[in-house]
Design a protein around this motif. Structure first.
Motif, PDB file in Angstrom:
ATOM      1  N   ARG A  46       0.836  -1.207   0.000  1.00 64.59           N
ATOM      2  CA  ARG A  46       0.000   0.000   0.000  1.00 64.59           C
ATOM      3  C   ARG A  46       0.871   1.257   0.000  1.00 64.59           C
ATOM      4  O   ARG A  46       0.579   2.233  -0.702  1.00 64.59           O
ATOM      5  CB  ARG A  46      -0.937  -0.006   1.207  1.00 64.59           C
TER       6      ARG A  46
ATOM      7  N   VAL B  18       1.179   4.223  -3.023  1.00 69.06           N
ATOM      8  CA  VAL B  18       1.102   5.686  -2.837  1.00 69.06           C
ATOM      9  C   VAL B  18       2.153   6.388  -3.696  1.00 69.06           C
ATOM     10  O   VAL B  18       1.862   7.395  -4.358  1.00 69.06           O
ATOM     11  CB  VAL B  18       1.289   6.046  -1.349  1.00 69.06           C
TER      12      VAL B  18
ATOM     13  N   GLU C  26      -3.115  11.772  -7.841  1.00 68.83           N
ATOM     14  CA  GLU C  26      -4.296  11.098  -7.291  1.00 68.83           C
ATOM     15  C   GLU C  26      -4.176  11.117  -5.758  1.00 68.83           C
ATOM     16  O   GLU C  26      -3.966  10.103  -5.103  1.00 68.83           O
ATOM     17  CB  GLU C  26      -4.380   9.680  -7.843  1.00 68.83           C
TER      18      GLU C  26
ATOM     19  N   ASP D  79      -6.272  11.898  -3.240  1.00 69.80           N
ATOM     20  CA  ASP D  79      -7.282  11.336  -2.334  1.00 69.80           C
ATOM     21  C   ASP D  79      -7.035   9.855  -2.089  1.00 69.80           C
ATOM     22  O   ASP D  79      -7.034   9.389  -0.942  1.00 69.80           O
ATOM     23  CB  ASP D  79      -8.685  11.564  -2.902  1.00 69.80           C
ATOM     24  N   GLU D  80      -6.846   9.088  -3.198  1.00 69.35           N
ATOM     25  CA  GLU D  80      -6.591   7.654  -2.992  1.00 69.35           C
ATOM     26  C   GLU D  80      -5.251   7.434  -2.304  1.00 69.35           C
ATOM     27  O   GLU D  80      -5.109   6.528  -1.469  1.00 69.35           O
ATOM     28  CB  GLU D  80      -6.620   6.875  -4.307  1.00 69.35           C
TER      29      GLU D  80
ATOM     30  N   GLU E  64      -3.882   9.294  -0.039  1.00 70.93           N
ATOM     31  CA  GLU E  64      -4.075   9.502   1.397  1.00 70.93           C
ATOM     32  C   GLU E  64      -4.814   8.325   2.024  1.00 70.93           C
ATOM     33  O   GLU E  64      -4.467   7.881   3.131  1.00 70.93           O
ATOM     34  CB  GLU E  64      -4.851  10.801   1.641  1.00 70.93           C
ATOM     35  N   HIS E  65      -5.809   7.774   1.298  1.00 68.81           N
ATOM     36  CA  HIS E  65      -6.527   6.602   1.816  1.00 68.81           C
ATOM     37  C   HIS E  65      -5.565   5.432   2.011  1.00 68.81           C
ATOM     38  O   HIS E  65      -5.594   4.758   3.064  1.00 68.81           O
ATOM     39  CB  HIS E  65      -7.644   6.212   0.841  1.00 68.81           C
ATOM     40  N   GLN E  66      -4.706   5.172   1.017  1.00 74.48           N
ATOM     41  CA  GLN E  66      -3.767   4.051   1.117  1.00 74.48           C
ATOM     42  C   GLN E  66      -2.778   4.270   2.262  1.00 74.48           C
ATOM     43  O   GLN E  66      -2.410   3.322   2.977  1.00 74.48           O
ATOM     44  CB  GLN E  66      -3.022   3.870  -0.206  1.00 74.48           C
TER      45      GLN E  66
ATOM     46  N   ARG F 107      -3.296   5.971   5.045  1.00 73.77           N
ATOM     47  CA  ARG F 107      -3.965   5.772   6.334  1.00 73.77           C
ATOM     48  C   ARG F 107      -4.201   4.285   6.583  1.00 73.77           C
ATOM     49  O   ARG F 107      -4.153   3.823   7.735  1.00 73.77           O
ATOM     50  CB  ARG F 107      -5.253   6.580   6.375  1.00 73.77           C
ATOM     51  N   GLU F 108      -4.437   3.505   5.517  1.00 77.39           N
ATOM     52  CA  GLU F 108      -4.528   2.049   5.678  1.00 77.39           C
ATOM     53  C   GLU F 108      -3.181   1.482   6.140  1.00 77.39           C
ATOM     54  O   GLU F 108      -3.122   0.599   6.997  1.00 77.39           O
ATOM     55  CB  GLU F 108      -4.931   1.408   4.343  1.00 77.39           C
TER      56      GLU F 108
ATOM     57  N   ASP G 290       5.302   5.877   7.193  1.00 78.13           N
ATOM     58  CA  ASP G 290       3.965   6.221   6.716  1.00 78.13           C
ATOM     59  C   ASP G 290       3.650   7.691   6.975  1.00 78.13           C
ATOM     60  O   ASP G 290       3.101   8.389   6.119  1.00 78.13           O
ATOM     61  CB  ASP G 290       2.910   5.366   7.420  1.00 78.13           C
TER      62      ASP G 290
ATOM     63  N   LEU H 278       2.776  10.810   4.501  1.00 77.08           N
ATOM     64  CA  LEU H 278       1.599  11.674   4.593  1.00 77.08           C
ATOM     65  C   LEU H 278       2.013  13.140   4.534  1.00 77.08           C
ATOM     66  O   LEU H 278       1.368  13.966   3.867  1.00 77.08           O
ATOM     67  CB  LEU H 278       0.840  11.373   5.883  1.00 77.08           C
TER      68      LEU H 278
END
Length: 897
Positions: free
Chosen positions: A688, A692, A700, A702-703, A705-707, A709-710, A727, A731
């Motif tokens: 993941r 990123v 991209e 938004d995705e 940031e989602h990855q 946070r996962e 991580d 961020l």
């Protein structure tokens, strides 16, 4: 070991890409003297003349001193020493590709003037102090360079380059005011960029110079340029860029197909044409032969790609990936290739519309695969080979249906390989062998190889071949048509070669290296590979071995038939281990500070490559690029999920460095899926995080940031403090990329706390470097300096030679911070250190970026000569990369006057 010697600029010696220190003084004079006479014995008397600039001591003292100089030079060069003793003198023994002067002259002889002039890095032997060398030998070399420059600029003008030549030509006319060719070229460049008055003023200026200094009138070249300017209306042509030469080597014994070649010659050389026919019929050989025959019509280069439309081991090549490779070959910098598919393809087509390029698209599956790669405009030509007719792609007169060879052509091909005397002596048997091969060049090649190697009577080969039920050659299925020939030859292989051939059916990539073949076999493969080449079952080029796709399909069938499931699994694991562990070893060289991963030991028999320097790793990555994707997919299909995510983790650096973020994204998604299937939390987290890094170039966010946070949640669950800090830094970087520097501070403060708890020095240094960058961007330069200095000191402990991308980046940041604080000497020292490091790393455009920042600082300080030197150094790198920022630097140079 790779040694390179450079005299076209400062004297340099490189061993595997790393500079070797050559002692100043007489050692440099000696080496320079020998290299300027490379591979020719230089008498002791001439060497003494050079070492003492015409005033040598007594012959006895000179001889003893010379012996000490030779000894000291050999010791300094070590493995890179080329100095050999000869009767009455010494010689530098070098290969043609090792000496830049040899390469320069080879390019000149081939008419490749751009490539020739690009080898010059400054004045010849700029760091060698010798009046006699610079008086007697250097001027002739400088004249060769000027002649090459004239021809290169003429070619640029012919291609329509204009405005971008003006600053260079103004500098050349200042340096060589009596050289009329440069003045004439300057006039045309000014005229073609809409500056007619300046062009005529240049004519008046050179006329005055020639009259005052030589007492002569302008020559024919200048008068012709004046007439062209006065006539006006000259069109601008497309700009000049890199000239790729990607065509495969043509067959040394290509015979037959004369009618087809004549028909092809009659075709208008633009647009596209299709050569189709069944497998093994010789489409590629004909296309390559004709492409070499007409290459001269395409001065902007030749592109080639095997699209693997009928490869039995995997999906056809994605045309978008091919378009990216073509753009890189045409000189488009990685950073300037559009990330969107349509934008990238439009960039590719627009570029070819302005050039004359031959594009050979081999082994195409269907119209949908090839259409995106067709050149735009009417200047370039696409030659397409396919087993399908590709109806609707071209008109009837541009579609060439290739049939089997006729009896006479088949016999010529067979005799060319077996020998005309032998064929004449056994004419009936030879004719029967040719008949049994049914005109298929692939079958003829295999049968001829067998006949040549074994030297059995041809009649005996006929009996064997007839026994192999070769009436199958008359069927419509191309694989069936040659299966019996393959089977017949396969039976005569040694056990080792037969086993390797079968195992090659398990290899997922388009070609294979000797270490990969050895891994499949679990022991040395060199002799077996040679045997397969001799029997024409595989082809060899540049250290890589390739099976025809029909041969590959046959090998895959044999693997399924002859190997047990356990044997297939063991061989696949050895290959996947070879690729994964070699990629991990390469990563340690190209990205040494990266957080490590847990990795099981390789299986016995798997070859794990070692790499001396990062450039060796980069070359290996590039050679295996087409293997990585199919191998990762195959590993997932066969249940080797751990190999999927670890291999993708290891190659991420290479994919990003070469601008293949989209390919990286696809593979990272496969890695995430594989890790999830295996329930491997470490693998999922790494995959993941890697995803990123491939999403950010496409913005991209938004995705991404989602990855991230996962990944944070996974690392918290694992209790991996180093991973969690990584991580959080990711961020912060994501926020900084969006200009949200204030918001980036919070995750960095959290990362610092986590890194302190982990005690990991690499992570602590990396957090400090990230904080330094963000504080600098926010204008808090004192805090930024403290953080960057802290990162520098820790990096020096961790990587004493500092050869790592993040270390070089921190040095660049430190330079900018000191510049903002007015600490200019320290700024320059750090900028230069960053430049020195980046020269050996994958991201060379960063080196030029830093040089520009350094030049900007020098210009602000009023040190214009120094600023000009740094701008010129940056320009050399940008030009070498084909980077558009080169134009900005030329404007800056022009503004300096």
């Amino acid at each position: 070991m790779r040694v390179e010697y450079r005299v076209l600029g400062p004297l340099e010696v490189l061993l595997d890409g790393v500079p070797v220190a050559v002692p100043a003084g007489r050692c440099r004079v000696l080496l320079a003297t020998l290299l300027l006479h490379a591979n020719k014995s230089v008498p002791v008397a001439e060497i003494v003349e050079r070492l003492w600039d015409g005033t040598p001591p007594t012959s006895d003292r000179a001889g003893k001193t010379l012996h000490m100089v030779v000894t000291r030079l050999r010791q300094a060069l070590g493995e890179a020493s080329c100095v050999r003793t000869r009767a009455g003198g010494y010689v530098a023994v070098v290969e043609p590709e090792q000496l830049d002067l040899f390469r320069f002259r080879a390019h000149l002889n081939a008419g490749e003037h751009t490539e020739a002039t690009a080898l010059w890095r400054g004045p010849v032997l700029a760091n060698v102090t010798s009046e006699s060398l610079h008086r007697d030998l250097v001027p002739a070399l400088a004249e060769e360079r000027l002649g090459a420059l004239e021809k290169r600029i003429d070619a640029d003008l012919e291609l329509g380059v204009a405005a971008e030549l003006v600053p260079e030509l103004r500098a050349l006319t200042r340096q060589h005011p009596l050289r009329e060719v440069f003045w004439a070229q300057l006039m045309l460049a000014l005229h073609r960029s809409g500056q007619q008055a300046d062009a005529l003023a240049a004519y008046q200026e050179v006329s005055a110079v020639l009259g005052e200094q030589l007492g002569v009138m302008p020559g024919a070249r200048l008068r012709e340029a004046q007439q062209q300017v006065l006539a006006g209306g000259l069109p601008a042509a497309p700009p000049h860029h890199h000239v790729p030469r990607q065509l495969p080597t043509a067959l040394p014994h290509f015979v037959g197909r004369e009618l087809e070649l004549d028909r092809l010659d009659a075709v208008h050389a633009s647009g596209q044409l299709v050569i189709n026919g069944s497998g093994g019929i010789g489409k590629t050989s004909l296309a390559v032969q004709w492409a070499h025959r007409i290459a001269g019509r395409f001065p902007d280069g030749q592109l080639y790609s095997d699209l693997r439309g009928f490869d039995p081991t995997g999906a056809p090549v994605n045309p978008v990936s091919t378009a990216r490779d073509f753009l890189l070959a045409l000189g488009v910098p990685v950073a300037e290739i559009p990330s969107g598919t349509e934008a990238m393809l439009e960039c590719y087509r627009s570029l070819l519309a302005r050039r004359r390029v031959l594009v050979l698209l081999d082994n195409v599956r269907d119209v949908a695969q090839v259409r995106p790669l067709l050149p735009g405009g009417s200047r370039s030509l696409a030659v397409i080979t396919s087993r399908n007719r590709l109806r609707g792609l071209v008109t009837q007169d541009r579609a060439f249906q290739l049939d089997v060879l006729g009896p006479q052509e088949s016999m010529v091909l067979f005799a060319g390989r077996v020998g005309t005397q032998r064929v004449a002596a056994e004419h009936v048997a030879a004719a029967r062998l040719v008949e049994l091969c049914a005109g298929l060049p692939l079958a003829l090649a295999v049968v001829a190889a067998r006949a040549t190697l074994d030297q059995h009577p041809l009649g005996m080969l006929v009996e064997e071949l007839e026994h192999a039920a070769l009436d199958a050659l008359d069927t419509d299925d191309p694989l069936t048509s040659v299966r019996a020939v393959f089977s017949w030859t396969f039976g005569w292989l040694s056990d080792e070669a037969a086993r390797l051939f079968v195992l090659l059916g398990l290899h997922p990539g388009p070609d294979v290296t000797e270490p990969a073949a050895t891994s499949l076999m679990a022991h040395a493969s060199a002799e077996a590979l040679d045997e397969l080449v001799r029997y024409s079952l595989i082809n060899s080029q540049n250290g890589r071995y390739r099976l025809h796709d029909l041969m590959r399909a046959y090998a895959a069938e044999e693997a399924a038939h002859r190997l047990s499931a356990a044997e297939r699994t063991a061989a696949q694991q050895r290959f996947f281990d070879h690729l994964m562990h070699s990629a991990l070893a390469a990563t340690l060289k190209s990205d040494p500070l990266r957080q490590p991963i847990t990795t099981p030991d390789p299986a016995p028999g798997a070859v794990v490559l070692a790499f001396g320097v990062s450039t060796d790793a980069d070359r290996w990555y590039a050679g295996e690029r087409a293997v990585f994707g199919p191998a990762v997919e195959a590993a997932g299909e066969e249940g080797f999920d751990g190999h999927v995510w670890r291999t993708v983790w290891a190659i991420r650096h290479f994919l990003l460095a070469t601008g293949r973020a989209r390919e990286g994204e696809r593979l990272q998604r496969l890695a995430v899926a594989a890790a999830v299937r295996a329930g491997d939390l470490e693998g999922e987290c790494r995959a993941r995080r890697g995803l990123v890094s491939c999403l950010i170039p496409a913005q991209e966010f938004d995705e991404a940031e989602h990855q991230l946070r996962e990944a944070v949640a996974l690392d918290e669950r694992l209790g991996d403090l180093v991973g969690l800090s990584n991580d959080l830094r990711g961020l912060a970087y994501l926020l900084a990329r969006q200009g949200r520097y204030v918001h980036a501070l919070d995750p960095l403060r959290r990362a610092l706390d986590v890194a302190r708890r982990s005690g990991d020095r690499i992570e602590l240094a990396s957090v400090a470097a990230s904080l330094a960058f963000v504080h600098h961007e926010l204008g808090d330069h004192l805090e930024a300096a403290a953080r960057a200095e802290q990162a520098r000191d820790m990096y020096l402990e961790l990587v004493p030679d500092e050869r790592d991308t993040v270390v070089a980046s921190n040095r660049d940041t430190l330079g900018s911070i000191y510049r903002a604080l007015g600490r200019y000497e320290e700024a320059e020292a750090n900028y230069l250190r960053s430049v020195e490091l980046q020269a050996t790393l994958s991201y060379r455009h960063h080196q030029a970026d830093t040089l520009v920042r350094l030049a900007d600082m020098k210009r602000e300080l009023g040190e214009l000569d120094t600023a000009r030197d740094y701008y010129l150094a940056a320009l050399d790198v940008y030009d070498d990369l084909g980077h558009d920022q080169a134009d900005d630097v030329r404007e800056l140079l022009s503004s300096l006057g």
